[in-house]
Motif scaffolding. Structure first.
Motif, PDB file in Angstrom:
ATOM      1  N   ASP A   1      48.042 -25.200   4.315  1.00 14.82           N
ATOM      2  CA  ASP A   1      47.049 -25.592   5.308  1.00 14.82           C
ATOM      3  C   ASP A   1      45.704 -25.933   4.678  1.00 14.82           C
ATOM      4  OD1 ASP A   1      48.781 -25.307   7.459  1.00 14.82           O
ATOM      5  OD2 ASP A   1      48.330 -23.175   7.695  1.00 14.82           O
ATOM      6  N   ASN A   2      45.470 -25.495   3.450  1.00 20.65           N
ATOM      7  CA  ASN A   2      44.229 -25.787   2.739  1.00 20.65           C
ATOM      8  C   ASN A   2      44.559 -26.380   1.377  1.00 20.65           C
ATOM      9  OD1 ASN A   2      41.814 -24.412   4.376  1.00 20.65           O
ATOM     10  ND2 ASN A   2      43.618 -23.108   4.560  1.00 20.65           N
TER      11      ASN A   2
ATOM     12  N   ASN B   1      47.704 -29.249   9.565  1.00 17.05           N
ATOM     13  CA  ASN B   1      46.886 -29.027   8.376  1.00 17.05           C
ATOM     14  C   ASN B   1      46.102 -30.279   7.978  1.00 17.05           C
ATOM     15  OD1 ASN B   1      49.250 -30.378   7.618  1.00 17.05           O
ATOM     16  ND2 ASN B   1      49.228 -29.552   5.541  1.00 17.05           N
TER      17      ASN B   1
ATOM     18  N   GLU C   1      39.688 -21.151  12.980  1.00 19.89           N
ATOM     19  CA  GLU C   1      40.620 -20.021  12.921  1.00 19.89           C
ATOM     20  C   GLU C   1      41.233 -19.797  14.304  1.00 19.89           C
ATOM     21  OE1 GLU C   1      39.664 -16.234  10.755  1.00 19.89           O
ATOM     22  OE2 GLU C   1      39.749 -15.429  12.796  1.00 19.89           O
TER      23      GLU C   1
ATOM     24  N   GLU D   1      44.024 -17.331  16.581  1.00 17.71           N
ATOM     25  CA  GLU D   1      44.731 -16.048  16.613  1.00 17.71           C
ATOM     26  C   GLU D   1      45.061 -15.699  18.062  1.00 17.71           C
ATOM     27  OE1 GLU D   1      44.264 -11.538  14.765  1.00 17.71           O
ATOM     28  OE2 GLU D   1      42.515 -12.834  14.959  1.00 17.71           O
TER      29      GLU D   1
ATOM     30  N   VAL E   1      38.630 -21.454   2.099  1.00 11.69           N
ATOM     31  CA  VAL E   1      39.625 -21.527   3.166  1.00 11.69           C
ATOM     32  C   VAL E   1      38.954 -22.068   4.427  1.00 11.69           C
ATOM     33  CG1 VAL E   1      41.245 -20.228   4.577  1.00 11.69           C
ATOM     34  CG2 VAL E   1      40.913 -19.613   2.181  1.00 11.69           C
TER      35      VAL E   1
ATOM     36  N   ILE F   1      42.610 -21.555   9.272  1.00  7.54           N
ATOM     37  CA  ILE F   1      43.329 -20.270   9.312  1.00  7.54           C
ATOM     38  C   ILE F   1      44.115 -20.200  10.621  1.00  7.54           C
ATOM     39  CG2 ILE F   1      43.153 -17.765   9.116  1.00  7.54           C
ATOM     40  CD1 ILE F   1      39.997 -19.548   8.424  1.00  7.54           C
TER      41      ILE F   1
ATOM     42  N   LYS G   1      46.574 -18.027  12.229  1.00  9.99           N
ATOM     43  CA  LYS G   1      47.235 -16.727  12.136  1.00  9.99           C
ATOM     44  C   LYS G   1      48.514 -16.640  12.963  1.00  9.99           C
ATOM     45  CE  LYS G   1      43.078 -14.122  10.927  1.00  9.99           C
ATOM     46  NZ  LYS G   1      42.179 -12.978  11.259  1.00  9.99           N
TER      47      LYS G   1
END
Length: 253
Positions: A76-77, A161, A170, A172, A242, A245, A247
Motif C-alpha cells: 500500500d506504500n 493503494n 487511515e 479502521e 507510511v 493505513i 487496518k
C-alpha cells in the motif's frame, strides 16, 4: 512458420472531377506474398533510417539517475509509487508558485498508471518511458474543504493503494480514523489545491470527486516531469513514511 499475407490487389480509381466521389472501378487479385527470412534486406532503406534509429537508441539508453534499491509497486506504500507522487507534488507546486497560484497542498496518482518497476542500478531514459508510457498531463484541482472529503471517502470505500503525497489516510472498523492534509485536519472554510494526472482529474479510476473542483492545466506532461526529477536526483532517495493505513484490509495469501 510463414506468415501469409493476402494481397488485396490493385484498386483502380476513376476520378471524374474534384467534386465527384471516388468509386472503385476494378479489383484485381494478385498472387499471395509470403514474409520469410529469405526476403533480402533493403540496404537503401536501412541506410536512410539508421541515423534516426541510432539517435533514438542513444537517447533511450542515456543514464538519468541511480538507485541502490529496486523501485517497485508492491504494498500500500510502494517506494516507487510514493516517490512518483512526491515528484508530482513538487513539480506542480513549483509550477503553481511560478504562476502566482497558492502552494499545492497534496498529490494523488494511480498505481495502475505505473506500468513497470525500476531495478537496482543505473536508471536509463527508456525505463522512465516503460514506467510511465502514457501522455497524461499534470492537473491542479482547486477544491473546497467540504468537497475534498470525497477524496478520503474514496480510499475508505476502495482501499486502493493509489499513491499519495502530503496525505495521511487511515481506515479502521469501516470508518476513517485519520485523514490529514499536510499534517492537518480538513478545514471546511478553506480551498485546497490537489495535484493529479489528467486521467484522474477527469474521473479515471472512479475518482469522480475531482469533478467538484476547478481544473487548472499546467501543460506539463507527467512523464516529462518525472524524467526531469530523476535527472535532478543522481542518486535516488526513496521515501519511507507510511501514508496509507488500511487496518481492515484483508491480506491476500
Amino acid at each position: 512458420m510463414k506468415n501469409k499475407i493476402f494481397g488485396f490487389g490493385i484498386i483502380v480509381l476513376l476520378l471524374i472531377s474534384c467534386k465527384t466521389p471516388l468509386t472503385v472501378a476494378n479489383i484485381q487479385t494478385e498472387k499471395n506474398i509470403y514474409i520469410t527470412s529469405d526476403i533480402k534486406e533493403d540496404k537503401a532503406f536501412d541506410a536512410v533510417i539508421r541515423p534516426y534509429k541510432n539517435e533514438l537508441e542513444g537517447k533511450m539508453n542515456t543514464k538519468v539517475s541511480h538507485t541502490n534499491t529496486e523501485l517497485n509497486k508492491s504494498g500500500d506504500n510502494s517506494n516507487l509509487g510514493n516517490l512518483l507522487a512526491d515528484y508530482t507534488f513538487e513539480g506542480a507546486d513549483e509550477w503553481a508558485r511560478k504562476n502566482n497560484l497558492p502552494p499545492v497542498d497534496a498529490a494523488v496518482i494511480n498505481i495502475g498508471g505505473i506500468r513497470n518497476i525500476i531495478p537496482k542500478g543505473d536508471i536509463l531514459t527508456k525505463q522512465i518511458y516503460e514506467v510511465m508510457p502514457f501522455e497524461n498531463e499534470i492537473i491542479i484541482v482547486k477544491i473546497n474543504g467540504k468537497d475534498v472529503e470525497g477524496l478520503f471517502d474514496y480510499y475508505l470505500k476502495t482501499q486502493e493503494n493509489n499513491p499519495v503525497s502530503h496525505l495521511i489516510i487511515e481506515t479502521e472498523n469501516g470508518s476513517l480514523s485519520k485523514k490529514l492534509i499536510n499534517g492537518k485536519t480538513i478545514d471546511y472554510n478553506r480551498t485546497y489545491y490537489i495535484a493529479t494526472s489528467s486521467y484522474l482529474a477527469l474521473g479515471g479510476d472512479n475518482m469522480f470527486f475531482f469533478g467538484k473542483g476547478e481544473m487548472i492545466s499546467t501543460g506539463i506532461k507527467m512523464r516529462d516531469l518525472i524524467l526531469e526529477k530523476f535527472r535532478q536526483n543522481p542518486e535516488v532517495s526513496t521515501p519511507d513514511d507510511v501514508r496509507l493505513i488500511f487496518k481492515d484490509k484483508k491480506v491476500e495469501e
